[in-house]
Design a protein around this motif. Sequence first.
Motif, short mmCIF file in Angstrom:
data_model
loop_
_atom_site.label_atom_id
_atom_site.label_comp_id
_atom_site.label_asym_id
_atom_site.label_seq_id
_atom_site.Cartn_x
_atom_site.Cartn_y
_atom_site.Cartn_z
N SER A 154 0.81 -1.23 0.00
CA SER A 154 0.00 0.00 0.00
C SER A 154 0.84 1.27 0.00
N VAL A 155 2.15 1.14 0.21
CA VAL A 155 3.03 2.32 0.26
C VAL A 155 3.60 2.54 -1.14
N HIS A 156 3.14 3.62 -1.77
CA HIS A 156 3.57 3.91 -3.14
C HIS A 156 4.43 5.18 -3.15
N SER A 157 5.32 5.23 -4.10
CA SER A 157 6.16 6.40 -4.31
C SER A 157 6.40 6.53 -5.80
N ALA A 158 6.76 7.71 -6.24
CA ALA A 158 6.95 7.95 -7.68
C ALA A 158 8.02 7.03 -8.27
N ASP A 159 9.09 6.79 -7.53
CA ASP A 159 10.20 5.98 -8.05
C ASP A 159 10.62 4.99 -6.98
N THR A 160 9.93 3.85 -6.91
CA THR A 160 10.21 2.88 -5.86
C THR A 160 11.04 1.70 -6.34
N ASP A 161 11.45 1.72 -7.60
CA ASP A 161 12.19 0.59 -8.14
C ASP A 161 13.69 0.81 -8.22
N SER A 162 14.14 2.03 -7.96
CA SER A 162 15.57 2.27 -8.04
C SER A 162 16.03 3.17 -6.91
N ALA A 163 17.31 3.11 -6.69
CA ALA A 163 17.93 3.93 -5.64
C ALA A 163 19.36 4.20 -6.05
N THR A 164 19.97 5.12 -5.35
CA THR A 164 21.38 5.42 -5.57
C THR A 164 22.12 5.22 -4.25
N ILE A 165 23.17 4.42 -4.31
CA ILE A 165 24.05 4.28 -3.15
C ILE A 165 24.99 5.48 -3.19
N THR A 166 24.97 6.27 -2.13
CA THR A 166 25.72 7.52 -2.12
C THR A 166 26.93 7.52 -1.19
N ALA A 167 26.99 6.59 -0.26
CA ALA A 167 28.08 6.59 0.71
C ALA A 167 28.17 5.21 1.37
N ALA A 175 30.51 0.89 20.44
CA ALA A 175 30.32 2.29 20.82
C ALA A 175 28.98 2.84 20.36
N LYS A 176 28.30 2.09 19.48
CA LYS A 176 27.01 2.51 18.91
C LYS A 176 27.11 3.86 18.19
N VAL A 177 28.15 3.98 17.37
CA VAL A 177 28.35 5.17 16.56
C VAL A 177 28.65 4.75 15.12
N ASP A 178 28.30 5.63 14.19
CA ASP A 178 28.61 5.35 12.80
C ASP A 178 29.62 6.37 12.28
N HIS A 179 30.37 5.93 11.30
CA HIS A 179 31.39 6.76 10.66
C HIS A 179 31.08 6.74 9.16
N VAL A 180 30.54 7.86 8.67
CA VAL A 180 30.10 7.94 7.27
C VAL A 180 31.27 8.37 6.40
N ILE A 181 31.45 7.65 5.30
CA ILE A 181 32.48 7.96 4.32
C ILE A 181 31.75 8.22 3.01
N ALA A 182 31.67 9.48 2.62
CA ALA A 182 30.87 9.89 1.47
C ALA A 182 31.51 9.47 0.16
N GLY A 183 30.65 9.28 -0.83
CA GLY A 183 31.11 9.03 -2.19
C GLY A 183 31.33 10.36 -2.90
N ARG A 184 31.56 10.28 -4.21
CA ARG A 184 31.70 11.50 -5.00
C ARG A 184 30.38 12.24 -5.01
N SER A 185 30.39 13.49 -5.38
CA SER A 185 29.14 14.24 -5.49
C SER A 185 28.26 13.63 -6.57
N CYS A 186 26.97 13.60 -6.30
CA CYS A 186 26.03 13.00 -7.26
C CYS A 186 25.84 13.88 -8.46
#
Length: 186
Positions: A154-167, A175-186
Amino acid sequence: MAHSVEFLLDDACDQHIREQWAALADAGLPSAADVRSATNRPHITAIAATRISPEIDTALGTVAMRLPIRVTLGDVVVFGRGARRVLARLIVPSSELLSIHASIVRAGAVHTADRHGQESLFAHTRPGSWTAHITVARRIRLDEIGRALETLDSVHSADTDSATITAVRRWDGDAKVDHVIAGRSC
């Protein structure tokens, strides 16, 4: 506590998955939204281990330079055995995603030693055993699966079939902490 390296998703996919989490919670079903943490977000686990050393971040920086990449979201998949299961959105494995995953596994082989010096990479995250997915619910009872699938449909969205991995991020479960390492600019 387990440690992991995870792929992070673009804002639109993140929002769509959070809408699915919310719909399950609103229906009184188990949901990944039940995890109350500032670091809880939709992700694809690349590797998990008993311990992952922070020294892996340099290798992850190199991997992150291959991002962003597009991925295709598949259907809902059910994992597990017994009375309670995990529901997840499958990620269709492209050659590019599998190549990046293999790079993370190679880096992880060096940086996942446990306190006894033994590699502690969990078997289900190794190439050939890894199923790329985004978890939407844990500990869902067998008798709730049908209602959960209807709710997710029942949950619809305009573009639910694709995504972009960004980082990528390294999750330190102790420690329950995350360390984000970004990719290139989209």
